[in-house]
Write an enzyme that holds these catalytic residues in place. Structure first.
Site, mmCIF file in Angstrom:
data_model
loop_
_atom_site.group_PDB
_atom_site.id
_atom_site.type_symbol
_atom_site.label_atom_id
_atom_site.label_comp_id
_atom_site.label_asym_id
_atom_site.label_seq_id
_atom_site.Cartn_x
_atom_site.Cartn_y
_atom_site.Cartn_z
ATOM 1 N N ASP A 60 0.838 -1.196 0.000
ATOM 2 C CA ASP A 60 0.000 0.000 0.000
ATOM 3 C C ASP A 60 0.875 1.250 0.000
ATOM 4 O O ASP A 60 2.081 1.180 0.220
ATOM 5 C CB ASP A 60 -0.952 0.021 1.210
ATOM 6 N N ASP A 62 1.145 4.968 1.719
ATOM 7 C CA ASP A 62 0.649 5.862 2.762
ATOM 8 C C ASP A 62 1.071 7.290 2.446
ATOM 9 O O ASP A 62 2.074 7.514 1.766
ATOM 10 C CB ASP A 62 1.222 5.459 4.132
ATOM 11 N N ASP A 140 10.456 4.101 12.460
ATOM 12 C CA ASP A 140 11.284 3.042 13.053
ATOM 13 C C ASP A 140 12.633 2.865 12.340
ATOM 14 O O ASP A 140 13.685 3.120 12.913
ATOM 15 C CB ASP A 140 10.515 1.719 13.172
HETATM 16 P P1 ATP Z 1 4.429 -3.142 5.034
HETATM 17 O O1 ATP Z 1 4.902 -3.426 3.682
HETATM 18 O O2 ATP Z 1 4.546 -4.292 5.948
HETATM 19 O O3 ATP Z 1 3.090 -2.463 5.128
HETATM 20 P P2 ATP Z 1 5.348 -0.614 6.034
HETATM 21 O O4 ATP Z 1 6.708 -0.022 6.070
HETATM 22 O O5 ATP Z 1 4.318 0.084 5.214
HETATM 23 O O6 ATP Z 1 5.516 -2.107 5.594
HETATM 24 P P3 ATP Z 1 3.532 -0.334 8.218
HETATM 25 O O7 ATP Z 1 3.406 -1.177 9.425
HETATM 26 O O8 ATP Z 1 2.419 -0.305 7.238
HETATM 27 O O9 ATP Z 1 4.884 -0.742 7.517
HETATM 28 O O10 ATP Z 1 3.831 1.135 8.742
HETATM 29 C C1 ATP Z 1 3.915 2.266 7.868
HETATM 30 C C2 ATP Z 1 5.066 3.184 8.287
HETATM 31 O O11 ATP Z 1 4.828 3.693 9.597
HETATM 32 C C3 ATP Z 1 6.427 2.489 8.378
HETATM 33 O O12 ATP Z 1 7.067 2.474 7.129
HETATM 34 C C4 ATP Z 1 7.147 3.338 9.403
HETATM 35 O O13 ATP Z 1 7.676 4.497 8.817
HETATM 36 C C5 ATP Z 1 6.027 3.751 10.353
HETATM 37 N N1 ATP Z 1 5.891 2.821 11.485
HETATM 38 C C6 ATP Z 1 5.105 1.732 11.554
HETATM 39 N N2 ATP Z 1 5.205 1.104 12.729
HETATM 40 C C7 ATP Z 1 6.083 1.805 13.454
HETATM 41 C C8 ATP Z 1 6.623 1.670 14.758
HETATM 42 N N3 ATP Z 1 6.259 0.655 15.552
HETATM 43 N N4 ATP Z 1 7.505 2.616 15.174
HETATM 44 C C9 ATP Z 1 7.853 3.652 14.372
HETATM 45 N N5 ATP Z 1 7.408 3.818 13.139
HETATM 46 C C10 ATP Z 1 6.522 2.927 12.661
HETATM 47 MG MG MG Z 2 2.217 -0.440 5.105
#
Ligand code: ATP
Ligand code: MG
Length: 436
Positions: A60, A62, A140
């Site tokens: 996705d 964001d 993170d």
């Molecule tokens: P995925 O492909 O699994 O969705 P993602 O990087 O998009 O990976 P998400 O869990 O959807 O991960 O979170 C979106 C964004 O929010 C991350 O890329 C990160 O920048 C931030 N984020 C998510 N969880 C945390 C956390 N626990 N602490 C700090 N930042 C976070």
């Molecule tokens: Mg995500």
């Protein structure tokens, strides 16, 4: 952190990378442009940027903005404010949505009304807004912290994310220990991204894990359930399992399973998990569905066998021994990772059917074949047979009966041992109730 301690961004233009706004989904682009037209800043951020730069298919996209969730909400007719720990806006396009998050500031001192932390430093609530640089450093990992401007095709990188992306490192932003204390789930996320991307966890980011993994014990069971799904419903589930065990993280997700793995049953329990996870991987690669019920049923089977054996040794007969074992193991598991009710039925069905599958008798198999959970239970039996926990001939019998026409099935049933005689099961007549 004071303002002058904030990093400035390295900006990478279109000559430096292959990510292009025009290749992104229309929905995400529309959200960015609506926000910009209203005078706000808006960027694509996080996993969508990371995965696109790596030429993977992001799950996705964001959006991050300086508009507050409420301000953004006013711009999109089909949008919904969600979340408590993090307040977010979902902008809907049909059934899909784009997540819009407001830039977040650094966590102020404890006691601030919009920021709560517990005794270990875990952030419970964080709705302090900030600017883009602050938002970058509160994320993170460096590779998750890049902002993309789809109009200029620019990547804004405050934390050397591009370098880590090139070198293949999952690296926490800031001081790793502090960041794990704020949110211990980041330990699980480090593993998830490292395995998914075939990256290494940077040594500085990995080092504190053996010291801090116990902090996962404080994470609400419901959040861990979500993480378990993300960890194991992937085409890299087997490797994720190995890495989690290697870093002592698995024990916090499935404590009873970890204990079973340490006993003399360890080797078949381990094999069963590996087989089942590679089964999951195969299904996902073929575009088939996977259910948490199956994954959980399999992770907990080792512990269930142990309890069942104990109860049988204490003189219980097979059916109640298995039932008691199931409910004990399930009960304990729920303290670690919650399991929503809708999956528990599936799990107990898969387990309970194993007794019938192990001992086809009489005409019972016809009912078993009709059971809505037969297919999952049969797959489970086959895995058990592969690792020596079930009789391979029984598994072959069930494979064969599914392929038979009705006459063939009748023939197979006729060759089975008879069902148990129902001796002594007639109820005693109720004593007359003379009292009334
Ligand atoms: P995925 O492909 O699994 O969705 P993602 O990087 O998009 O990976 P998400 O869990 O959807 O991960 O979170 C979106 C964004 O929010 C991350 O890329 C990160 O920048 C931030 N984020 C998510 N969880 C945390 C956390 N626990 N602490 C700090 N930042 C976070
Ligand atoms: Mg995500």
């Amino acid at each position: 952190m004071t303002d002058n301690a904030l990093p400035s961004a390295n900006i990478y233009g279109p000559q430096d990378h292959a990510m292009r706004g025009k290749d992104l989904p229309r929905d995400a682009l529309q959200v960015v442009s609506t926000l910009k037209q209203a005078g706000y800043q808006a960027y694509i951020v996080g996993g969508g940027v990371r995965d696109t730069l790596l030429e993977l298919h992001p799950k996705d996209f964001d959006v991050a903005t300086d508009a507050t969730p409420e301000q953004a909400h006013e711009l999109f007719r089909r949008s919904r404010l969600i979340g408590r720990r993090f307040r977010l806006l979902h902008v809907y396009f049909g059934r899909d949505f784009i997540e819009v998050a407001t830039f977040r500031g650094h966590a102020p001192e404890d006691g601030h009304e919009k920021h709560e932390a517990d005794d270990e430093g875990r952030v419970l609530r964080d709705n302090v807004y900030g600017n883009m640089a602050e938002d970058a450093v509160r994320r993170d990992f460096t590779i998750n912290s890049m902002f993309f401007d789809p109009d200029k095709n620019e990547v804004h990188d405050y934390v050397n994310g591009i370098e880590d992306l090139d070198e293949g490192y999952v690296r926490l932003i800031g001081d790793p220990e502090t960041r794990y204390r704020e949110d211990p789930v980041r330990m699980l996320r480090a593993v998830r991204f490292a395995v998914k991307l075939s990256f290494d966890i940077h040594p500085d980011t990995e080092k504190p894990i053996p010291r801090l993994h116990e902090l996962l014990a404080n994470i609400p069971a419901a959040r861990l359930f979500e993480e378990v799904l993300k960890l194991f419903h992937t085409p890299v589930a087997v490797e994720t399992y190995h890495e989690l065990r290697h870093l002592h993280l698995f024990q916090h997700l499935f404590p009873q399973t970890e204990r079973a793995l340490q006993t003399e049953d360890g080797s078949w329990v381990d094999q069963l998990i590996e087989q089942a996870l590679s089964n999951t991987e195969r299904r996902l690669k073929q575009g088939k569905s996977v259910t948490p019920a199956f994954v959980y049923a399999m992770f907990l089977w080792g512990p269930i066998r142990r309890h069942e054996r104990m109860h049988k040794e204490a003189g219980m007969s097979p059916v109640p021994a298995l039932q008691k074992a199931q409910s004990e193991v399930l009960h304990q598991q729920i303290a670690s990772t919650a399991i929503p009710k809708r999956f528990r039925g599936g799990m107990t069905d898969i387990w309970s059917l194993q007794l019938q599958l192990d001992n086809p008798r009489g005409r019972r198999p016809l009912l078993v074949l009709e059971h809505p959970r037969f297919r999952a239970a049969y797959d489970f039996l086959c895995l058990r047979a592969e690792v020596g926990d079930a009789d391979p001939e029984k598994a072959a019998w069930w494979t064969k009966i599914q392929e038979m026409d009705e006459a063939g099935q009748q023939q197979m049933l006729a060759e089975l041992p008879k069902g148990p005689r129902r001796r002594g099961r007639r109820r005693k007549p109720k004593p007359a109730n003379n009292a009334s």
